[in-house]
Scaffold this motif. Structure first.
Motif, PDB file in Angstrom:
ATOM      1  N   UNK A  81       2.893   0.372  -5.573  1.00 60.94           N
ATOM      2  CA  UNK A  81       4.237   0.859  -5.320  1.00 60.94           C
ATOM      3  C   UNK A  81       4.251   2.145  -4.526  1.00 60.94           C
ATOM      4  N   UNK A  82       5.454   2.639  -4.263  1.00 61.71           N
ATOM      5  CA  UNK A  82       5.638   3.893  -3.548  1.00 61.71           C
ATOM      6  C   UNK A  82       6.777   4.655  -4.209  1.00 61.71           C
ATOM      7  N   UNK A  93      14.053   1.411   3.783  1.00 61.73           N
ATOM      8  CA  UNK A  93      12.824   1.410   4.603  1.00 61.73           C
ATOM      9  C   UNK A  93      11.602   1.138   3.737  1.00 61.73           C
ATOM     10  N   UNK A  94      11.612   1.755   2.540  1.00 60.13           N
ATOM     11  CA  UNK A  94      10.485   1.573   1.620  1.00 60.13           C
ATOM     12  C   UNK A  94      10.383   0.106   1.190  1.00 60.13           C
ATOM     13  N   UNK A  99       7.824  -4.905   0.664  1.00 62.88           N
ATOM     14  CA  UNK A  99       8.103  -6.270   0.226  1.00 62.88           C
ATOM     15  C   UNK A  99       8.833  -6.298  -1.107  1.00 62.88           C
ATOM     16  N   UNK A 100       9.181  -7.490  -1.531  1.00 61.58           N
ATOM     17  CA  UNK A 100      10.094  -7.645  -2.678  1.00 61.58           C
ATOM     18  C   UNK A 100       9.462  -7.328  -4.022  1.00 61.58           C
ATOM     19  N   UNK A 101       8.129  -7.469  -4.131  1.00 60.53           N
ATOM     20  CA  UNK A 101       7.528  -7.431  -5.460  1.00 60.53           C
ATOM     21  C   UNK A 101       6.808  -6.143  -5.821  1.00 60.53           C
ATOM     22  N   UNK A 102       6.820  -5.164  -4.926  1.00 56.95           N
ATOM     23  CA  UNK A 102       6.145  -3.895  -5.241  1.00 56.95           C
ATOM     24  C   UNK A 102       7.141  -2.920  -5.873  1.00 56.95           C
TER      25      UNK A 102
END
Length: 206
Positions: A81-82, A93-94, A99-102
């Motif tokens: 993740x971020x 933007x993140x 993507x959808x699952x992080x």
């Protein structure tokens, strides 16, 4: 009520190979949900190198590896993740980069409005703080435990309490309903060592 968990934030400066050993011991000492790599003044190259060394250590222990501020590098690294601040990349933007699952977490300071906006956009968690004075960063806002209590009562998106949290001062935040406590120096600079700090936090979470 779900049990509060520890969200570790790395020291602002570190030597990745040496720190990997310290991190390993801390992660073996008790339950840790996530480790956030936060190197504000490092070059992209240094952040990436640290990530390559610390990501496998974190994931092997069953914790999520989160990168601070940089969705581009987080995606390249394969991070779990971020975490983005209000001055960093936008949530949109993140999400596009990751993507959808992080996991994407958003700093919301002491603002209910920012937190509701982030959760409605799809953030996986919101972070409130600073709850106590902190030497790790220049905190723009001070938050009160009441904010956590309000959030826990009305929202389902998890919340993280951040800012100057130690074993000694964290009890009101746990009692107010924080899902996670984000801790940096409260673990790494603990007088009995990081592993003792992880054990002590987990004892309080029970």
């Amino acid at each position: 009520m779900t049990r509060c968990r520890l969200y570790l934030i790395t020291p602002p400066k570190l030597e990745p190979k040496l720190f990997a050993e310290t991190l390993k011991r801390a992660l073996q000492a008790g339950d840790v949900a996530s480790v956030q790599l936060r190197l504000k003044d490092a070059s992209d190259e240094d952040i990436f190198r640290a990530g390559e060394i610390l990501l496998p250590v974190t994931q092997k222990a069953g914790a999520a590896f989160i990168l601070n501020d940089r969705p581009d590098l987080a995606a390249k690294l394969g991070a779990d993740g971020v975490h983005v601040g209000q001055e960093d990349a936008s949530y949109a933007d993140a999400r596009a980069a990751m993507g959808a699952n992080r996991i994407i977490g958003v700093t919301c300071h002491d603002s209910r409005h920012l937190a509701i906006e982030a959760s409605e956009a799809g953030a996986d968690y919101v972070a409130f703080g600073a709850f106590f004075p902190t030497g790790t960063k220049d905190a723009k806002t001070r938050a009160e435990p009441e904010l956590l209590r309000w959030w826990a009562d009305v929202m389902v998106v998890p919340c993280i309490a951040i800012g100057g949290i130690t074993v000694e001062n964290c009890r009101p935040l746990i009692e107010a309903g924080a899902d996670f406590l984000a801790v940096a120096s409260g673990v790494w600079d603990h007088p009995a060592g990081p592993d003792a700090a992880v054990k002590a936090f987990n004892a309080l979470f029970k």
